[in-house]
Design a protein around this motif. Structure first.
Motif, mmCIF file in Angstrom:
data_model
loop_
_atom_site.group_PDB
_atom_site.id
_atom_site.type_symbol
_atom_site.label_atom_id
_atom_site.label_comp_id
_atom_site.label_asym_id
_atom_site.label_seq_id
_atom_site.Cartn_x
_atom_site.Cartn_y
_atom_site.Cartn_z
ATOM 1 N N LEU A 93 0.828 -1.207 0.000
ATOM 2 C CA LEU A 93 0.000 0.000 0.000
ATOM 3 C C LEU A 93 0.866 1.262 0.000
ATOM 4 O O LEU A 93 0.613 2.201 -0.764
ATOM 5 C CB LEU A 93 -0.940 0.001 1.210
ATOM 6 N N VAL A 94 1.900 1.291 0.823
ATOM 7 C CA VAL A 94 2.801 2.451 0.877
ATOM 8 C C VAL A 94 3.544 2.588 -0.454
ATOM 9 O O VAL A 94 3.703 3.702 -0.972
ATOM 10 C CB VAL A 94 3.784 2.337 2.061
ATOM 11 N N ASP A 95 3.969 1.473 -1.028
ATOM 12 C CA ASP A 95 4.643 1.497 -2.325
ATOM 13 C C ASP A 95 3.741 2.122 -3.390
ATOM 14 O O ASP A 95 4.169 2.963 -4.171
ATOM 15 C CB ASP A 95 5.043 0.078 -2.734
ATOM 16 N N PHE A 96 2.498 1.702 -3.397
ATOM 17 C CA PHE A 96 1.523 2.239 -4.341
ATOM 18 C C PHE A 96 1.400 3.757 -4.170
ATOM 19 O O PHE A 96 1.471 4.510 -5.141
ATOM 20 C CB PHE A 96 0.171 1.557 -4.115
ATOM 21 N N ALA A 97 1.252 4.219 -2.932
ATOM 22 C CA ALA A 97 1.065 5.647 -2.664
ATOM 23 C C ALA A 97 2.319 6.450 -3.012
ATOM 24 O O ALA A 97 2.231 7.496 -3.670
ATOM 25 C CB ALA A 97 0.686 5.852 -1.203
ATOM 26 N N VAL A 98 3.482 5.974 -2.595
ATOM 27 C CA VAL A 98 4.733 6.697 -2.849
ATOM 28 C C VAL A 98 5.003 6.792 -4.348
ATOM 29 O O VAL A 98 5.338 7.859 -4.864
ATOM 30 C CB VAL A 98 5.917 6.011 -2.110
ATOM 31 N N THR A 99 4.848 5.679 -5.040
ATOM 32 C CA THR A 99 5.113 5.667 -6.480
ATOM 33 C C THR A 99 4.157 6.589 -7.220
ATOM 34 O O THR A 99 4.570 7.396 -8.056
ATOM 35 C CB THR A 99 5.011 4.232 -7.037
ATOM 36 N N ARG A 100 2.872 6.492 -6.912
ATOM 37 C CA ARG A 100 1.881 7.346 -7.588
ATOM 38 C C ARG A 100 2.128 8.826 -7.293
ATOM 39 O O ARG A 100 1.983 9.670 -8.168
ATOM 40 C CB ARG A 100 0.464 6.979 -7.152
ATOM 41 N N PHE A 101 2.491 9.134 -6.062
ATOM 42 C CA PHE A 101 2.692 10.533 -5.669
ATOM 43 C C PHE A 101 3.957 11.127 -6.297
ATOM 44 O O PHE A 101 3.950 12.261 -6.758
ATOM 45 C CB PHE A 101 2.754 10.648 -4.145
ATOM 46 N N LEU A 102 5.047 10.344 -6.310
ATOM 47 C CA LEU A 102 6.333 10.894 -6.749
ATOM 48 C C LEU A 102 6.604 10.768 -8.245
ATOM 49 O O LEU A 102 7.233 11.655 -8.828
ATOM 50 C CB LEU A 102 7.473 10.252 -5.960
ATOM 51 N N ILE A 103 6.173 9.677 -8.876
ATOM 52 C CA ILE A 103 6.486 9.540 -10.304
ATOM 53 C C ILE A 103 5.260 9.301 -11.175
ATOM 54 O O ILE A 103 5.366 9.206 -12.386
ATOM 55 C CB ILE A 103 7.538 8.432 -10.566
ATOM 56 N N GLY A 104 4.110 9.204 -10.560
ATOM 57 C CA GLY A 104 2.886 9.016 -11.338
ATOM 58 C C GLY A 104 2.565 7.549 -11.552
ATOM 59 O O GLY A 104 3.292 6.669 -11.093
ATOM 60 N N PRO A 105 1.489 7.277 -12.261
ATOM 61 C CA PRO A 105 1.078 5.887 -12.470
ATOM 62 C C PRO A 105 2.099 5.117 -13.305
ATOM 63 O O PRO A 105 2.581 5.619 -14.313
ATOM 64 C CB PRO A 105 -0.251 5.993 -13.208
ATOM 65 N N THR A 106 2.436 3.935 -12.850
ATOM 66 C CA THR A 106 3.349 3.074 -13.598
ATOM 67 C C THR A 106 2.615 1.835 -14.124
ATOM 68 O O THR A 106 3.091 1.192 -15.038
ATOM 69 C CB THR A 106 4.530 2.621 -12.720
ATOM 70 N N ARG A 107 1.508 1.505 -13.483
ATOM 71 C CA ARG A 107 0.684 0.372 -13.917
ATOM 72 C C ARG A 107 -0.778 0.771 -13.763
ATOM 73 O O ARG A 107 -1.101 1.771 -13.133
ATOM 74 C CB ARG A 107 0.963 -0.866 -13.063
ATOM 75 N N SER A 108 -1.634 -0.042 -14.301
ATOM 76 C CA SER A 108 -3.068 0.212 -14.230
ATOM 77 C C SER A 108 -3.540 0.273 -12.774
ATOM 78 O O SER A 108 -3.114 -0.522 -11.937
ATOM 79 C CB SER A 108 -3.809 -0.908 -14.968
ATOM 80 N N ILE A 109 -4.436 1.201 -12.487
ATOM 81 C CA ILE A 109 -5.017 1.312 -11.148
ATOM 82 C C ILE A 109 -5.764 0.034 -10.792
ATOM 83 O O ILE A 109 -5.798 -0.378 -9.639
ATOM 84 C CB ILE A 109 -5.923 2.557 -11.018
ATOM 85 N N TRP A 110 -6.351 -0.621 -11.793
ATOM 86 C CA TRP A 110 -7.091 -1.869 -11.561
ATOM 87 C C TRP A 110 -6.140 -2.987 -11.164
ATOM 88 O O TRP A 110 -6.440 -3.786 -10.282
ATOM 89 C CB TRP A 110 -7.902 -2.261 -12.797
ATOM 90 N N PHE A 111 -4.990 -3.046 -11.816
ATOM 91 C CA PHE A 111 -3.992 -4.056 -11.473
ATOM 92 C C PHE A 111 -3.477 -3.833 -10.058
ATOM 93 O O PHE A 111 -3.388 -4.767 -9.255
ATOM 94 C CB PHE A 111 -2.843 -4.006 -12.489
ATOM 95 N N GLU A 112 -3.129 -2.593 -9.744
ATOM 96 C CA GLU A 112 -2.624 -2.261 -8.408
ATOM 97 C C GLU A 112 -3.685 -2.537 -7.337
ATOM 98 O O GLU A 112 -3.375 -3.089 -6.284
ATOM 99 C CB GLU A 112 -2.217 -0.780 -8.341
ATOM 100 N N SER A 113 -4.920 -2.145 -7.605
ATOM 101 C CA SER A 113 -6.005 -2.374 -6.644
ATOM 102 C C SER A 113 -6.236 -3.861 -6.436
ATOM 103 O O SER A 113 -6.446 -4.315 -5.307
ATOM 104 C CB SER A 113 -7.295 -1.712 -7.123
#
Length: 142
Positions: A93-113
């Motif tokens: 969960l923290v990885d998802f938040a940090v990555t999205r906040f600092l570099i933007g989406p890297t994979r689909s939100i559906w895949f991450e969810s």
């Protein structure tokens, strides 16, 4: 005829053993694949890559320790399994938040969810099993 006491790594515990070893191998390979690229990627986003390295190292360490407790049938295994599962879910969960906040989406939100739901579901199911199972209680006594 007397009923045999439920002990040993059989039934659901066999599935758990396979998942532990598979998870350990999967995460060890992921860490080994990240290491050669880490120096190059560190320049681009040091916080994200630093977190990735730390999270992968923590995950592999927890998986290794918990797997050793499982095969040695140590009393601490059920607790450490729950700690491992919830820690991995939180790290993800923290990885998802940090990555999205600092570099933007890297994979689909559906895949991450889906991954997050999978981690939390696994943590809930295996936590409940280790707390309620007679086999777990009889197997991990030393």
């Amino acid at each position: 005829m007397a009923q045999r006491e439920l002990t040993g790594i059989a039934g659901w515990l066999l599935l758990l053993a396979v998942l532990q070893v598979g998870g350990l191998l999967f995460h060890a390979v992921a860490l080994a694949r990240l290491l050669p690229a880490a120096e190059r990627l560190f320049v681009l986003s040091p916080i994200v890559i630093g977190y990735e390295l730390m999270a992968n190292l923590v995950t592999v360490t927890l998986l290794l320790y918990t797997t050793l407790l499982l095969f040695r049938r140590r009393q601490a295994f059920p607790f450490m399994l729950r700690m491992q599962l919830w820690t991995i879910a939180l790290l993800h969960l923290v990885d998802f938040a940090v990555t999205r906040f600092l570099i933007g989406p890297t994979r689909s939100i559906w895949f991450e969810s889906g991954e997050m739901v999978g981690h939390v579901t696994a943590a809930i199911v295996w936590s409940a099993y280790t707390l309620q199972s007679v086999r777990v209680r009889n197997t991990f006594v030393t």
